[in-house]
Design a protein around this motif. Sequence first.
Motif, PDB file in Angstrom:
ATOM      1  N   VAL A  12      37.437  12.420  -1.237  1.00 32.26           N
ATOM      2  CA  VAL A  12      36.835  12.825  -2.506  1.00 32.26           C
ATOM      3  C   VAL A  12      35.313  12.658  -2.454  1.00 32.26           C
ATOM      4  CG1 VAL A  12      36.670  12.287  -4.969  1.00 32.26           C
ATOM      5  CG2 VAL A  12      38.909  12.374  -3.858  1.00 32.26           C
ATOM      6  N   ALA A  13      34.843  11.620  -1.795  1.00 32.44           N
ATOM      7  CA  ALA A  13      33.398  11.435  -1.649  1.00 32.44           C
ATOM      8  C   ALA A  13      32.773  12.605  -0.902  1.00 32.44           C
ATOM      9  CB  ALA A  13      33.106  10.123  -0.917  1.00 32.44           C
ATOM     10  N   LEU A  14      33.450  13.075   0.162  1.00 31.78           N
ATOM     11  CA  LEU A  14      32.938  14.234   0.892  1.00 31.78           C
ATOM     12  C   LEU A  14      32.924  15.473   0.010  1.00 31.78           C
ATOM     13  CD1 LEU A  14      33.147  12.355   3.337  1.00 31.78           C
ATOM     14  CD2 LEU A  14      34.066  14.281   4.642  1.00 31.78           C
ATOM     15  N   MET A  15      33.958  15.633  -0.806  1.00 34.23           N
ATOM     16  CA  MET A  15      33.994  16.774  -1.724  1.00 34.23           C
ATOM     17  C   MET A  15      32.796  16.737  -2.672  1.00 34.23           C
ATOM     18  SD  MET A  15      37.978  17.205  -2.832  1.00 34.23           S
ATOM     19  CE  MET A  15      39.234  17.778  -1.696  1.00 34.23           C
ATOM     20  N   LYS A  16      32.449  15.547  -3.152  1.00 37.86           N
ATOM     21  CA  LYS A  16      31.302  15.422  -4.054  1.00 37.86           C
ATOM     22  C   LYS A  16      29.996  15.781  -3.350  1.00 37.86           C
ATOM     23  CE  LYS A  16      33.315  11.819  -7.014  1.00 37.86           C
ATOM     24  NZ  LYS A  16      33.218  10.405  -7.451  1.00 37.86           N
ATOM     25  N   GLY A  17      29.997  15.692  -2.036  1.00 37.31           N
ATOM     26  CA  GLY A  17      28.796  16.039  -1.278  1.00 37.31           C
ATOM     27  C   GLY A  17      28.699  17.501  -0.903  1.00 37.31           C
ATOM     28  N   ILE A  18      29.689  18.300  -1.282  1.00 39.16           N
ATOM     29  CA  ILE A  18      29.703  19.726  -0.933  1.00 39.16           C
ATOM     30  C   ILE A  18      29.439  20.555  -2.186  1.00 39.16           C
ATOM     31  CG2 ILE A  18      31.088  21.625  -0.026  1.00 39.16           C
ATOM     32  CD1 ILE A  18      32.652  19.516   1.595  1.00 39.16           C
ATOM     33  N   ASP A  19      28.404  21.367  -2.143  1.00 42.27           N
ATOM     34  CA  ASP A  19      28.016  22.220  -3.267  1.00 42.27           C
ATOM     35  C   ASP A  19      28.726  23.562  -3.125  1.00 42.27           C
ATOM     36  OD1 ASP A  19      26.832  23.705  -5.242  1.00 42.27           O
ATOM     37  OD2 ASP A  19      24.778  23.138  -4.735  1.00 42.27           O
ATOM     38  N   THR A  20      29.889  23.682  -3.753  1.00 39.48           N
ATOM     39  CA  THR A  20      30.686  24.907  -3.612  1.00 39.48           C
ATOM     40  C   THR A  20      29.978  26.115  -4.215  1.00 39.48           C
ATOM     41  OG1 THR A  20      31.905  24.359  -5.628  1.00 39.48           O
ATOM     42  CG2 THR A  20      32.868  23.666  -3.546  1.00 39.48           C
ATOM     43  N   LYS A  21      29.227  25.899  -5.276  1.00 39.59           N
ATOM     44  CA  LYS A  21      28.509  27.012  -5.897  1.00 39.59           C
ATOM     45  C   LYS A  21      27.448  27.556  -4.950  1.00 39.59           C
ATOM     46  CE  LYS A  21      28.045  26.907 -10.264  1.00 39.59           C
ATOM     47  NZ  LYS A  21      27.668  26.585 -11.672  1.00 39.59           N
ATOM     48  N   ALA A  22      26.767  26.647  -4.231  1.00 38.94           N
ATOM     49  CA  ALA A  22      25.753  27.084  -3.270  1.00 38.94           C
ATOM     50  C   ALA A  22      26.392  27.848  -2.117  1.00 38.94           C
ATOM     51  CB  ALA A  22      24.978  25.875  -2.744  1.00 38.94           C
TER      52      ALA A  22
ATOM     53  N   ALA B 102      35.966  15.744  -8.457  1.00 35.36           N
ATOM     54  CA  ALA B 102      35.303  16.008  -7.177  1.00 35.36           C
ATOM     55  C   ALA B 102      34.070  16.890  -7.342  1.00 35.36           C
ATOM     56  CB  ALA B 102      36.284  16.667  -6.206  1.00 35.36           C
ATOM     57  N   ALA B 103      33.518  16.939  -8.556  1.00 33.42           N
ATOM     58  CA  ALA B 103      32.364  17.800  -8.822  1.00 33.42           C
ATOM     59  C   ALA B 103      31.168  17.398  -7.960  1.00 33.42           C
ATOM     60  CB  ALA B 103      31.987  17.722 -10.304  1.00 33.42           C
ATOM     61  N   PHE B 104      30.378  18.376  -7.574  1.00 35.13           N
ATOM     62  CA  PHE B 104      29.232  18.147  -6.695  1.00 35.13           C
ATOM     63  C   PHE B 104      28.247  17.164  -7.318  1.00 35.13           C
ATOM     64  CE2 PHE B 104      24.860  19.643  -5.473  1.00 35.13           C
ATOM     65  CZ  PHE B 104      24.878  19.069  -4.209  1.00 35.13           C
ATOM     66  N   ASP B 105      28.004  16.082  -6.590  1.00 32.03           N
ATOM     67  CA  ASP B 105      27.062  15.056  -7.042  1.00 32.03           C
ATOM     68  C   ASP B 105      26.694  14.217  -5.821  1.00 32.03           C
ATOM     69  OD1 ASP B 105      25.747  12.820  -8.085  1.00 32.03           O
ATOM     70  OD2 ASP B 105      26.962  12.782  -9.907  1.00 32.03           O
ATOM     71  N   LYS B 106      25.578  14.554  -5.198  1.00 28.15           N
ATOM     72  CA  LYS B 106      25.190  13.889  -3.953  1.00 28.15           C
ATOM     73  C   LYS B 106      25.035  12.382  -4.119  1.00 28.15           C
ATOM     74  CE  LYS B 106      21.577  16.259  -2.650  1.00 28.15           C
ATOM     75  NZ  LYS B 106      20.430  16.693  -1.813  1.00 28.15           N
ATOM     76  N   GLU B 107      24.399  11.962  -5.197  1.00 33.54           N
ATOM     77  CA  GLU B 107      24.162  10.533  -5.384  1.00 33.54           C
ATOM     78  C   GLU B 107      25.474   9.790  -5.595  1.00 33.54           C
ATOM     79  OE1 GLU B 107      21.248   9.193  -4.751  1.00 33.54           O
ATOM     80  OE2 GLU B 107      20.683  11.271  -4.281  1.00 33.54           O
ATOM     81  N   ALA B 108      26.392  10.386  -6.340  1.00 37.95           N
ATOM     82  CA  ALA B 108      27.706   9.771  -6.536  1.00 37.95           C
ATOM     83  C   ALA B 108      28.465   9.692  -5.216  1.00 37.95           C
ATOM     84  CB  ALA B 108      28.505  10.560  -7.567  1.00 37.95           C
ATOM     85  N   ALA B 109      28.325  10.729  -4.388  1.00 37.53           N
ATOM     86  CA  ALA B 109      28.979  10.738  -3.079  1.00 37.53           C
ATOM     87  C   ALA B 109      28.442   9.610  -2.202  1.00 37.53           C
ATOM     88  CB  ALA B 109      28.762  12.084  -2.396  1.00 37.53           C
ATOM     89  N   LYS B 110      27.129   9.430  -2.186  1.00 32.59           N
ATOM     90  CA  LYS B 110      26.515   8.366  -1.387  1.00 32.59           C
ATOM     91  C   LYS B 110      26.990   6.995  -1.856  1.00 32.59           C
ATOM     92  CE  LYS B 110      22.206  10.946  -0.563  1.00 32.59           C
ATOM     93  NZ  LYS B 110      20.745  10.991  -0.882  1.00 32.59           N
ATOM     94  N   LYS B 111      26.990   6.773  -3.160  1.00 35.08           N
ATOM     95  CA  LYS B 111      27.407   5.481  -3.707  1.00 35.08           C
ATOM     96  C   LYS B 111      28.856   5.184  -3.376  1.00 35.08           C
ATOM     97  CE  LYS B 111      27.505   2.692  -7.918  1.00 35.08           C
ATOM     98  NZ  LYS B 111      28.842   2.160  -7.612  1.00 35.08           N
ATOM     99  N   GLN B 112      29.709   6.224  -3.473  1.00 31.44           N
ATOM    100  CA  GLN B 112      31.124   6.019  -3.196  1.00 31.44           C
ATOM    101  C   GLN B 112      31.340   5.629  -1.744  1.00 31.44           C
ATOM    102  OE1 GLN B 112      33.712   8.615  -5.321  1.00 31.44           O
ATOM    103  NE2 GLN B 112      35.353   8.548  -3.783  1.00 31.44           N
ATOM    104  N   LEU B 113      30.626   6.275  -0.836  1.00 28.35           N
ATOM    105  CA  LEU B 113      30.747   5.930   0.581  1.00 28.35           C
ATOM    106  C   LEU B 113      30.206   4.533   0.847  1.00 28.35           C
ATOM    107  CD1 LEU B 113      29.819   9.357   2.222  1.00 28.35           C
ATOM    108  CD2 LEU B 113      32.070   8.270   2.189  1.00 28.35           C
ATOM    109  N   ASP B 114      29.111   4.179   0.178  1.00 25.01           N
ATOM    110  CA  ASP B 114      28.574   2.811   0.289  1.00 25.01           C
ATOM    111  C   ASP B 114      29.621   1.790  -0.133  1.00 25.01           C
ATOM    112  OD1 ASP B 114      26.052   3.464   1.261  1.00 25.01           O
ATOM    113  OD2 ASP B 114      25.134   3.597  -0.734  1.00 25.01           O
ATOM    114  N   ASP B 115      30.239   2.045  -1.287  1.00 26.51           N
ATOM    115  CA  ASP B 115      31.226   1.118  -1.826  1.00 26.51           C
ATOM    116  C   ASP B 115      32.450   0.990  -0.923  1.00 26.51           C
ATOM    117  OD1 ASP B 115      29.554   0.793  -3.988  1.00 26.51           O
ATOM    118  OD2 ASP B 115      30.715   2.110  -5.329  1.00 26.51           O
ATOM    119  N   LEU B 116      32.722   2.030  -0.154  1.00 23.82           N
ATOM    120  CA  LEU B 116      33.870   2.021   0.754  1.00 23.82           C
ATOM    121  C   LEU B 116      33.541   1.393   2.105  1.00 23.82           C
ATOM    122  CD1 LEU B 116      35.221   5.606  -0.031  1.00 23.82           C
ATOM    123  CD2 LEU B 116      36.332   3.446  -0.636  1.00 23.82           C
TER     124      LEU B 116
END
Length: 562
Positions: free
Chosen positions: A324-334, A370-384
């Motif tokens: 899910v963290a990886l999904m948050k790091g992917i901008d599907t709209k882009a 899983a909405a695109f959010d780079k900062e949330a993705a980074k934090k989630q990976l940090d926490d893991l």
Amino acid sequence: MSRRTKVGAAALVAVALTLTACGGPAKNDTGLKGADQAVGKADINPQDASKVKDGGNFNWPITVMADNWNNWQLDGTVGDGADMQRAVMPNLFQQTADAKIEPNKDYLEEAKLASTDPQVLEFKINPKAKWSDGKPITWQDFESMWKALNGTNKAYEVSTTTGYEDIEKVEKGATDLDVKVTFKKKFAEWEGIFSPLYPKSMFDSPEEFNKGWVDAPKVTAGPFKIGSIDRTAKIVTVVRDSNWWGDKPKLDSITFRQVDRTATADAFANGQIDWYDIGSSIDNFQRAKTTPGAVIRQAATADYTHLTFNGADTSILKDPKVRVALMKGIDTKAIATALLGQMLKGAPQVVGNHYFLIGTEGYQDNSAVAAFDKEAAKKQLDDLGWKLEGDVRKKDGKDLVVRLVIPTPNPVSDQISKLTQSQLKEIGVKIDIQAVPVADFFKQYINVGNFDMTAFRWTSSATPISDSKGIYYLDPASTNQNYGHIGSEEVNKLLDQANGELDKTKRIALANEADKKIWELGAQLPLYQAPGAVCVRNNVANFGAVAYANRPYDYIHMGFTS
């Protein structure tokens, strides 16, 4: 590259095209429609049979040859193989452009729900329907198919058990042409079950089922039959079957020719093929606009591109929170804009549901988790525990390196993989792109879980819930089409409830609850819905952008006007 999903309980339900609706072709000097495109309208140049020339050969491009001519075996579900199979095998039901399903009168005089408690189906087979070996199609073909696909014998390498596992018995009715199917559990999307039908002889043993039809179909029963299969030249030709009892096909033959995705526009311009799927390729779109004798046709199609993740214990993505963290790091709209932006005059259709496509009944965007959010993705990976060290995250001395397997040559897959690689680099994830030969992609990599991530297309249907059960249901004893081995008891329970719910409103609600859980598991990331545009010769009738009426295509009425 396209992998077809299951329709109802049937793998790649094969149904005839019904010419019920059409729209004008997209003008070549304009962009294609995007999210504003109406659902259920085909664009096929519909013509009365009297205006279609009798005879001729239609050249049809395929990306790969069929890995198995048994549509129900795990290797037999690739889209190109299905298109060839549908021309020669019994398609008991027909799917219309507006996503409805009807019995195919060439095979079934009647198909009805005779009882709901217990659930009983009754089929009356057309007495004219016969296999190419001269044997009539009977209730025994149905019974043998059920026994092979119901999951009780694990030696049968089936692509789905959906629907068949819910059947208690298949019996002879008043005659050999009457079939009675009694369910032990309710199965809602029963329209399409037993389609395509195969002969009893194919189900006689696991060996025959798994390997007997690898090289060619042994028995057929369609408007066309196999003319030749040339594996060296990678060409399959089907020809009119003189024993066909229905309307005579307009074409003498159809030639399925393997053409690399990068070469389809050239092959069309050179007269080697008569149509091609524009898909997400801006190059193919531009070539279609400028090629003499070509017309672009477009219809909302049940086709979307996605990323599948591997959650097996051997994968670096076995933790759903990492996925899910990886999904948050992917901008599907882009990604959708990069692939489709130059083609569309409307917005790309970014998909937020695994079951229902945009514009169809039941669609709702469940992707918030899983909405695109780079900062949330980074934090989630940090926490893991995946901490950034230099450019790449590490945990317990191991780099977060993800192997993304794609087919080649395929410029669209190549572009998606590089965009994904670039986006995930920004959150400290290294993507190792592995491009493998297109002919090996499913058989040697996807089907056996030999990937961490992969990208291809799913094709949906008029029965999207049962259609997708084998993709999201976790069965330790069988992969079905859950290539990433991701799921949960909760998802399984919701899918069982949805597939057994005869009330459509309740069934859709249950499917959407299951979809929310699938997003939380990080199973697949839908990217965008295909515009549904094709390039086809301007003298081709009753064929083009068919909307949902591709199971099967209208092989009988398609042809040339001049």
